[in-house]
Scaffold this motif. Structure first.
Motif, mmCIF file in Angstrom:
data_model
loop_
_atom_site.group_PDB
_atom_site.id
_atom_site.type_symbol
_atom_site.label_atom_id
_atom_site.label_comp_id
_atom_site.label_asym_id
_atom_site.label_seq_id
_atom_site.Cartn_x
_atom_site.Cartn_y
_atom_site.Cartn_z
ATOM 1 N N ASP A 163 -0.282 46.725 40.878
ATOM 2 C CA ASP A 163 -0.807 45.369 41.008
ATOM 3 C C ASP A 163 -1.301 45.083 42.426
ATOM 4 O O ASP A 163 -2.239 44.306 42.631
ATOM 5 N N LYS A 184 -5.703 49.069 31.100
ATOM 6 C CA LYS A 184 -4.670 48.797 30.089
ATOM 7 C C LYS A 184 -4.297 50.006 29.233
ATOM 8 O O LYS A 184 -3.112 50.211 28.924
ATOM 9 N N GLU A 222 -8.030 44.898 34.680
ATOM 10 C CA GLU A 222 -6.896 45.007 33.770
ATOM 11 C C GLU A 222 -7.315 45.551 32.408
ATOM 12 O O GLU A 222 -6.594 46.350 31.794
#
Length: 353
Positions: free
Chosen positions: A4, A81, A77
């Protein structure tokens, strides 16, 4: 450094780049490290323009805007994923970059760092101003990136895997030189469009973006079209005419004049409109200011042909012709998950971690 953190750093880079994506560059508030880097990046863009005549302000802005739009939380993202990214033993990945369009090697650079590896970059001399500056910006936004990126002009040494982009000739050299190392080696590819004759004027106008953007220098630029027998090129020429100012660019004009002279002296049949030529030819790679075309009789037969020659094709632009086709006008707007040569570089990088 956690995933992140890496994502957040690239999101901040996207916000930074967005300031330079319009004709009027405007410094914005609340952009991290902006006071340190804003004026410097304006200077790097100017240097890139001066160093490479193909890197016009318009094409530099287009490349910057494309990456500003790509580096959003949602895009990053969505892209990541499907993967389990947990690199515990980072490796050093060498990247040999092409220099045909601005920041053409940025996706490989992004993929290496986002998966937690270190990167050793050998840039093309044609595109060496922008990326080192952006790499430095990343280090200031996320200090954990310090020491993760190296740039070299010397012989590549001390690396664990390689991603190399070049011509068919250099690919043979790469394959020999990097044997024994995990590698992605990219060769020449071109993009094509398949027309039916039922395209709207807007479709053809959008196709012109696929043809002319970056002066046709990218592997995602359409360099050849397939058209049905007895296709009328009048509508095509009318739809692309808004690109006529391109002939005012000296390097493009020189290529146009040279190739036109060659075709005329060789008595090749061609059609031209004062800034662009189309020529019937079986090859995929057409010269600058030229588009090749080939007639087809049957769509299924053409599909079979393109399938057998898919290693030479980067993109197929069409409407309801084949799976994985790209809409007119979108070849130079790939998603993060649209991998060059359809080789998943993230999967490759995770496999060697």
């Amino acid at each position: 450094m956690q995933l992140d953190q890496r994502i957040n750093a690239f999101v901040n880079l996207g916000l930074f780049l967005k300031q330079f994506s319009n004709k009027t560059v405007q410094k914005k508030e609340n952009i991290k490290c902006n006071d340190l880097f804003f004026d410097g990046f304006k200077h790097q863009l100017k240097l890139a323009e001066e160093h490479n005549g193909w890197f016009t302000p318009e094409n530099l802005r287009f490349a910057i805007q494309s990456w500003a739009e790509a580096l959003t939380p949602d895009n990053l993202e969505t892209w990541l994923k499907p993967y389990q990214i947990n690199t515990k033993n980072p490796k050093t990945i060498a990247i040999i970059m092409a220099g045909n369009i601005p920041l053409v090697g940025f996706h490989d650079f992004l993929a290496v760092l986002i998966t937690g590896h270190d990167v050793l970059v050998k840039q093309s001399s044609n595109d060496k101003q922008l990326l080192p500056y952006l790499a430095k910006y990343l280090e200031y936004v996320e200090p954990s990136f310090k020491g993760k990126t190296q740039f070299t002009e010397a012989k590549l040494e001390n690396f664990d895997a390689v991603i190399a982009t070049g011509s068919n000739n250099t690919a043979r050299y790469f394959e020999y030189y990097f044997k024994g190392k995990p590698a992605i080696i990219r060769k020449n590819r071109n993009s094509i469009a398949v027309l039916t004759g039922n395209e709207t004027t807007d479709d053809l106008k959008n196709l012109s973006e696929d043809i002319f953007r970056y002066y046709g220098l990218g592997c995602r630029n359409v360099s050849k079209i397939y058209v049905p027998e007895n296709y009328d090129f009048k509508t095509f020429f009318e739809a692309i005419y808004h690109w006529h100012p391109i002939i005012e660019q000296a390097k493009y004009a020189n290529n146009y004049d040279y190739n036109k002279a060659v075709y005329l002296m060789s008595e090749f049949d061609m059609l031209e409109n004062g800034f662009f030529m189309i020529k019937e030819d079986e090859s995929y790679a057409s010269p600058i200011a030229t588009l090749f075309y080939e007639y087809y009789k049957d769509a299924n037969t053409l599909k079979e042909k393109l399938e057998t020659e898919k290693d030479q094709i980067q993109c197929i632009v069409s409407h309801n012709f084949t799976d994985n086709e790209i809409p007119f006008g979108h070849t130079q707007k790939p998603n993060l998950w649209d991998y060059a040569d359809s080789v998943d570089s993230v999967e490759f990088l995770l496999a060697i971690s």
